[in-house]
Design an enzyme around this catalytic site. Structure first.
Site, PDB file in Angstrom:
ATOM      1  N   THR A 168       0.860  -1.182   0.000  1.00 32.27           N
ATOM      2  CA  THR A 168       0.000   0.000   0.000  1.00 32.27           C
ATOM      3  C   THR A 168       0.895   1.230   0.000  1.00 32.27           C
ATOM      4  O   THR A 168       1.545   1.548   1.006  1.00 32.27           O
ATOM      5  CB  THR A 168      -0.916   0.015   1.230  1.00 32.27           C
ATOM      6  OG1 THR A 168      -1.768  -1.136   1.188  1.00 32.27           O
ATOM      7  CG2 THR A 168      -1.781   1.265   1.229  1.00 32.27           C
ATOM      8  N   LYS A 243      -6.954   1.764  -3.050  1.00 35.18           N
ATOM      9  CA  LYS A 243      -6.586   1.215  -1.739  1.00 35.18           C
ATOM     10  C   LYS A 243      -6.575   2.299  -0.671  1.00 35.18           C
ATOM     11  O   LYS A 243      -7.016   2.077   0.468  1.00 35.18           O
ATOM     12  CB  LYS A 243      -5.220   0.533  -1.828  1.00 35.18           C
ATOM     13  CG  LYS A 243      -4.716  -0.038  -0.496  1.00 35.18           C
ATOM     14  CD  LYS A 243      -5.682  -1.076   0.073  1.00 35.18           C
ATOM     15  CE  LYS A 243      -5.307  -1.478   1.502  1.00 35.18           C
ATOM     16  NZ  LYS A 243      -4.036  -2.166   1.591  1.00 35.18           N
ATOM     17  N   LYS A 311      -0.362   5.400   8.518  1.00 37.32           N
ATOM     18  CA  LYS A 311       0.346   5.719   7.278  1.00 37.32           C
ATOM     19  C   LYS A 311      -0.629   5.864   6.115  1.00 37.32           C
ATOM     20  O   LYS A 311      -0.529   6.785   5.307  1.00 37.32           O
ATOM     21  CB  LYS A 311       1.389   4.638   6.996  1.00 37.32           C
ATOM     22  CG  LYS A 311       2.139   4.775   5.678  1.00 37.32           C
ATOM     23  CD  LYS A 311       1.581   3.887   4.569  1.00 37.32           C
ATOM     24  CE  LYS A 311       1.679   2.411   4.931  1.00 37.32           C
ATOM     25  NZ  LYS A 311       1.161   1.539   3.838  1.00 37.32           N
TER      26      LYS A 311
END
Length: 370
Positions: A168, A243, A311
């Site tokens: 990701t 995502k 994150k």
């Protein structure tokens, strides 16, 4: 020979080479391709262009392999919580001639070697040995290092090989890796996944792919081993964006869920009752059902580490800023995850954001004299 020569089965050359590393229990006679005795240290095709014979060796014992399958050799880079489970499923599928593995901490490969994988020392070596290499790294910095660093993916890339980055990361990182791979004649696919530890173990991930359509098609056996659905979303960057949107929604939901659980408890309600009500209504969802007991018991075994959720929120907020899209709910959730990280919960499951919410409530109560 009883099968076509190497010139018509070049994709099988690697599969033949790899069988040399597999254990054997019996010895065999001379090579049937060139009659060499004892058998070559490498497959017969290296000296006589014959692909009907290869040899497996441990010490001085050889075994002849006469059934050649047109199978891909694949590699996996990054063996964290997700990567280990995903690589295991590639091995268990039986669809691949060999599965090579690498991790920055090489000892993490040992569990997979016991399952039948082959450990190598660098990402470049994996790419050199494999038709397709998959990567599952922790964040953009790790993804860039694995791909572009010394002895990285790009260092081993040659024409026609494929790299599938399932990390990701933000769109810019994905495009940077794609450009470097394609400059060497390779093919690139980004394929981040939706799902955490349990879906990864069960092979039930949702794969969000974008990039080289042909490589996507070639990955279907691998994707079927690792996930329940694989979507092709278009050009490189689309998978990364999807995502981040998905994980932004998930992180915001978890923070709101934590606030609801905290408020229920503070107002004298039973948290179990709230979970039952939520499970019976329109807001019922697997995440609340799975994480609710963690919040009740305040235990957070990591399925998706909190530091990764924070994150992803940070990257989603950066995407929003670049498009002038306000994201006030996600921004507030991000602050809660940052507080939880600061309190030592970075490696706990992302449900540990609840600890930041409870601590903040306790601090507010102390300030107000309650």
């Amino acid at each position: 020979c009883i099968v076509p020569t190497v010139s018509s089965l070049s994709c099988c050359r690697q599969a033949i080479v790899e069988v040399l590393t597999q254990p054997v229990l019996e010895s065999a006679g001379p090579c049937q391709g060139c009659k060499a005795t004892p058998p070559h240290e490498g497959p017969c095709l290296q000296t006589c262009n014959c692909v009907c014979v290869a040899w497996r060796r441990v010490g001085g014992a050889f075994k002849m392999v006469t059934e050649l399958e047109n199978q891909l050799t694949v590699g996996f880079i990054g063996l964290g919580i997700m990567g280990t489970a995903m690589a295991k499923n590639l091995i268990k599928s039986g669809k691949f001639a060999s599965v090579y593995v690498w991790n920055r901490t090489l000892s993490k490969c040992d569990e997979l070697v016991a399952e039948g994988a082959v450990k190598v020392s660098t990402p470049a070596e994996i790419v050199q040995k494999c038709h397709i290499t998959f990567g599952m790294l922790a964040d953009p910095a790790a993804a860039l290092q694995a791909a572009l660093g010394p002895d990285g993916v790009v260092a081993g890339m040659t024409i026609g090989k494929g790299y599938v980055d399932m990390s990701t990361v933000d769109e810019a990182t994905s495009q940077q890796i794609a450009a470097a791979v394609t400059a060497k004649g390779g093919r690139f696919l980004e394929a981040p996944v939706s799902g955490s530890k349990k879906p990864a173990i069960d092979g039930q991930l949702i794969i969000l792919a974008a990039g080289h359509q042909g490589l996507f098609d070639e990955c279907q056996d691998a994707f079927a081993a690792m996930g329940k659905c694989s979507l092709f979303l278009g050009a490189v960057g689309a998978g990364a964006r999807m995502k981040l949107v998905v994980n932004m929604v998930m992180g915001s939901m978890m923070a709101a869920f934590g606030e609801g659980m905290a408020l229920a408890q503070k107002s004298g309600l039973q948290q179990h009752d709230l979970l039952e009500v939520l499970g019976l209504g329109a807001m019922a969802n697997p995440m609340f059902a799975l994480k609710g007991p963690n919040l009740v018991h305040r235990e957070y075994p990591p399925a998706f580490p909190l530091k990764h959720q924070q994150k992803d929120l940070r990257l989603a907020l950066a995407l929003g800023d670049s498009l002038d899209q306000p994201l006030p709910v996600a921004a507030a959730a991000n602050e809660a995850y940052k507080q939880a990280k600061a309190k030592g919960h970075a490696d706990d499951d992302f449900a540990a954001v609840f600890e930041a919410i409870c601590t903040e409530a306790a601090a507010a109560a102390a300030t107000n004299g309650h």
